[in-house]
Design a protein around this motif. Structure first.
Motif, mmCIF file in Angstrom:
data_model
loop_
_atom_site.group_PDB
_atom_site.id
_atom_site.type_symbol
_atom_site.label_atom_id
_atom_site.label_comp_id
_atom_site.label_asym_id
_atom_site.label_seq_id
_atom_site.Cartn_x
_atom_site.Cartn_y
_atom_site.Cartn_z
ATOM 1 N N LEU A 108 0.827 -1.216 0.000
ATOM 2 C CA LEU A 108 0.000 0.000 0.000
ATOM 3 C C LEU A 108 0.862 1.267 0.000
ATOM 4 C CD1 LEU A 108 -2.875 -1.059 2.408
ATOM 5 C CD2 LEU A 108 -3.064 -0.520 -0.018
ATOM 6 N N TRP B 209 1.953 1.723 -3.533
ATOM 7 C CA TRP B 209 0.785 2.116 -4.344
ATOM 8 C C TRP B 209 0.418 3.582 -4.099
ATOM 9 C CZ3 TRP B 209 -4.014 3.488 -2.099
ATOM 10 C CH2 TRP B 209 -5.050 3.678 -3.002
ATOM 11 N N ALA B 210 0.442 3.968 -2.825
ATOM 12 C CA ALA B 210 -0.074 5.292 -2.472
ATOM 13 C C ALA B 210 0.865 6.433 -2.832
ATOM 14 C CB ALA B 210 -0.386 5.340 -0.973
ATOM 15 N N VAL B 211 2.175 6.165 -2.845
ATOM 16 C CA VAL B 211 3.104 7.285 -3.071
ATOM 17 C C VAL B 211 3.637 7.368 -4.500
ATOM 18 C CG1 VAL B 211 3.832 7.334 -0.650
ATOM 19 C CG2 VAL B 211 5.146 6.001 -2.304
ATOM 20 N N ALA B 212 3.376 6.352 -5.297
ATOM 21 C CA ALA B 212 3.872 6.404 -6.679
ATOM 22 C C ALA B 212 3.266 7.618 -7.385
ATOM 23 C CB ALA B 212 3.481 5.119 -7.411
ATOM 24 N N ARG C 85 -2.119 12.455 -7.830
ATOM 25 C CA ARG C 85 -1.913 11.154 -7.166
ATOM 26 C C ARG C 85 -3.155 10.771 -6.357
ATOM 27 N NH1 ARG C 85 0.122 10.305 -2.341
ATOM 28 N NH2 ARG C 85 0.938 12.431 -2.114
ATOM 29 N N ARG D 62 -5.546 7.644 -7.474
ATOM 30 C CA ARG D 62 -5.729 6.470 -6.602
ATOM 31 C C ARG D 62 -7.199 6.341 -6.182
ATOM 32 N NH1 ARG D 62 -1.492 6.893 -8.483
ATOM 33 N NH2 ARG D 62 0.553 6.412 -7.593
ATOM 34 N N ARG E 287 2.144 -5.308 -8.520
ATOM 35 C CA ARG E 287 1.540 -3.980 -8.633
ATOM 36 C C ARG E 287 0.259 -4.043 -9.472
ATOM 37 N NH1 ARG E 287 2.260 1.717 -8.487
ATOM 38 N NH2 ARG E 287 0.153 2.347 -9.042
ATOM 39 N N LEU F 140 -2.464 -5.593 -7.505
ATOM 40 C CA LEU F 140 -2.979 -4.650 -6.509
ATOM 41 C C LEU F 140 -3.891 -3.621 -7.189
ATOM 42 C CD1 LEU F 140 -2.999 -3.697 -3.558
ATOM 43 C CD2 LEU F 140 -1.050 -2.243 -4.095
ATOM 44 N N MET G 116 -7.712 -3.053 -6.351
ATOM 45 C CA MET G 116 -8.201 -1.725 -5.952
ATOM 46 C C MET G 116 -9.488 -1.362 -6.683
ATOM 47 S SD MET G 116 -6.576 -0.004 -3.663
ATOM 48 C CE MET G 116 -5.076 -0.199 -2.697
ATOM 49 N N LEU H 265 -7.488 4.942 1.984
ATOM 50 C CA LEU H 265 -6.187 4.257 1.912
ATOM 51 C C LEU H 265 -5.076 5.197 1.459
ATOM 52 C CD1 LEU H 265 -7.238 0.832 0.327
ATOM 53 C CD2 LEU H 265 -6.249 1.149 2.592
ATOM 54 N N VAL H 266 -5.356 6.006 0.424
ATOM 55 C CA VAL H 266 -4.293 6.884 -0.082
ATOM 56 C C VAL H 266 -4.017 8.012 0.907
ATOM 57 C CG1 VAL H 266 -5.732 8.390 -1.533
ATOM 58 C CG2 VAL H 266 -3.362 8.058 -2.114
ATOM 59 N N HIS I 262 -2.040 5.962 3.877
ATOM 60 C CA HIS I 262 -0.732 5.392 3.531
ATOM 61 C C HIS I 262 0.118 6.325 2.673
ATOM 62 C CE1 HIS I 262 -1.417 1.394 5.231
ATOM 63 N NE2 HIS I 262 -2.662 1.541 4.852
ATOM 64 N N GLY I 263 -0.512 7.198 1.903
ATOM 65 C CA GLY I 263 0.245 8.090 1.026
ATOM 66 C C GLY I 263 0.534 9.424 1.669
#
Lengths: 154, 192
Positions: free
Chosen positions: A51, A54-57, B44, B48, B129, B132, B136, B147-148, B151-152
């Motif tokens: 995750l 996935w989240a920071v790409a 981003r 996502r 990837r 995933l 998603m 989630l983003v 986690h992001g």
């Protein structure tokens, strides 16, 4: 702290203790040796890594900034006078509408709030018999205590 | 010998509030600078959340347009510029959730070509990837948004709750269900 709550926290927040609720962190860590909790932590670590990637790409895309700045900026309505007058006018119009649309009173029998669609409003709170010239019953009708449904309507 | 206390690191003030003030005054140069800072994270987040690159571009174009045209509605007392912009993006994404494309089958991500230097490692990473990404697509937009953001962007439950008009407890449930669904979807072996 129960095992179930620890599993719930790991399931939502992942395996990184820094992301757990501060007031429950120590208690969850104290249960880390429990086989169920340990298994949940191991499983959560794998998903956390996926995750995070996935989240920071970065995401690619083209944005036309020139098209945006060609548009005029809108000015917000002043907070004081204008809005106050509009709200006041709307309220006055609503009150005038209610008065204008109110039905004229029956000259022989006045029944207050008998609305069949309400299950518990079949019995009116007051009924006035007689003419409009001013009986005790009519006076009572103006000071009745409304039922719950009448209260909602008011 | 006395030990001198180490001064805390100096964190430079964010230039964004100053830029936003100039945007409100109608300065296009300030807007361009602010937009260049915000558009990457915005893309981003939208990409996502929507799982759709073209739609993400549309969302960020609209969000930046709102930032420009409605600049004087920004109130610094109510939060940062980034937070305000992030909220515009999230709202636009969630408004579009009904128009999302149909989800791709998870099996469609089984065989993905790669031109990376180490073919085996790259293929494994690419496959993971892609699986995933496909998983998603089965989640709701709100789940992907949570989630983003978690986690992001590293937001807390309370901050995500504010973005999504929910309670922190509800966000915890949203994330827990999203992660459980992902685990289940990723655990399914691809069809041969």
């Amino acid at each position: 702290m129960t095992i179930d709550r620890a599993l719930e926290i790991i399931a939502a927040h992942g395996a990184d203790a820094r992301r757990w609720p501060a007031d429950e962190r120590a208690a969850v860590l104290a249960l880390a040796a429990d086989p169920q909790v340990a298994a949940a932590l191991a499983e959560a670590r794998d998903l956390d890594a996926m995750l995070a990637d996935w989240a920071v790409a970065p995401a690619m895309g083209t944005i036309d900034l020139a098209a945006i700045t060609r548009q005029p900026q809108q000015q917000a309505m002043p907070q004081t006078a204008s809005r106050g007058w509009i709200l006041g006018g709307a309220m006055a119009a609503a009150i005038a509408g209610v008065i204008a649309l109110a039905p004229a009173r029956d000259t022989t029998s006045t029944q207050i709030a008998s609305i069949s669609s309400f299950s518990n409003a079949t019995v009116p709170s007051a009924t006035v018999q007689g003419g409009p010239t001013g009986s005790d019953a009519e006076a009572f009708a103006y000071v009745f205590t409304p039922t719950a449904d009448e209260d909602d309507l008011i | 010998m006395s030990i001198q206390p180490v001064p805390p690191p100096v964190v430079p003030a964010s230039p964004l509030p100053g830029l936003m003030a100039r945007v409100t005054a109608g300065e296009t140069a300030a807007f361009n600078e602010l937009a260049r800072t915000l558009q990457g994270p915005g893309l981003r987040l939208a990409d996502r959340t929507l799982n759709d690159r073209a739609a993400a571009e549309d969302v960020v174009q609209i969000a930046l347009t709102r930032l420009w045209t409605l600049a004087d509605r920004y109130d610094p007392a109510r939060g940062s510029v980034e937070g305000w912009f992030r909220r515009i993006v999230i709202n636009l994404c969630l408004d579009r959730r009904r128009a999302l494309r149909l989800v791709a089958p998870l099996e469609a991500a089984d065989h993905v070509a790669s031109d990376a230097p180490d073919p085996y490692q790259a293929a494994v990473a690419n496959d993971q990837r892609s699986r995933l990404d496909a998983a998603m697509a089965h989640l709701a937009a709100r789940q992907r948004a949570a989630l983003v953001l978690f986690h992001g962007d590293g937001l807390s439950m309370a901050e995500i709750a504010e973005m999504l008009d929910a309670t922190p407890k509800a966000v915890e449930g949203l994330l827990g269900r999203a992660r459980m669904e992902l685990r289940n979807l990723l655990a399914v072996e691809p069809a041969e």
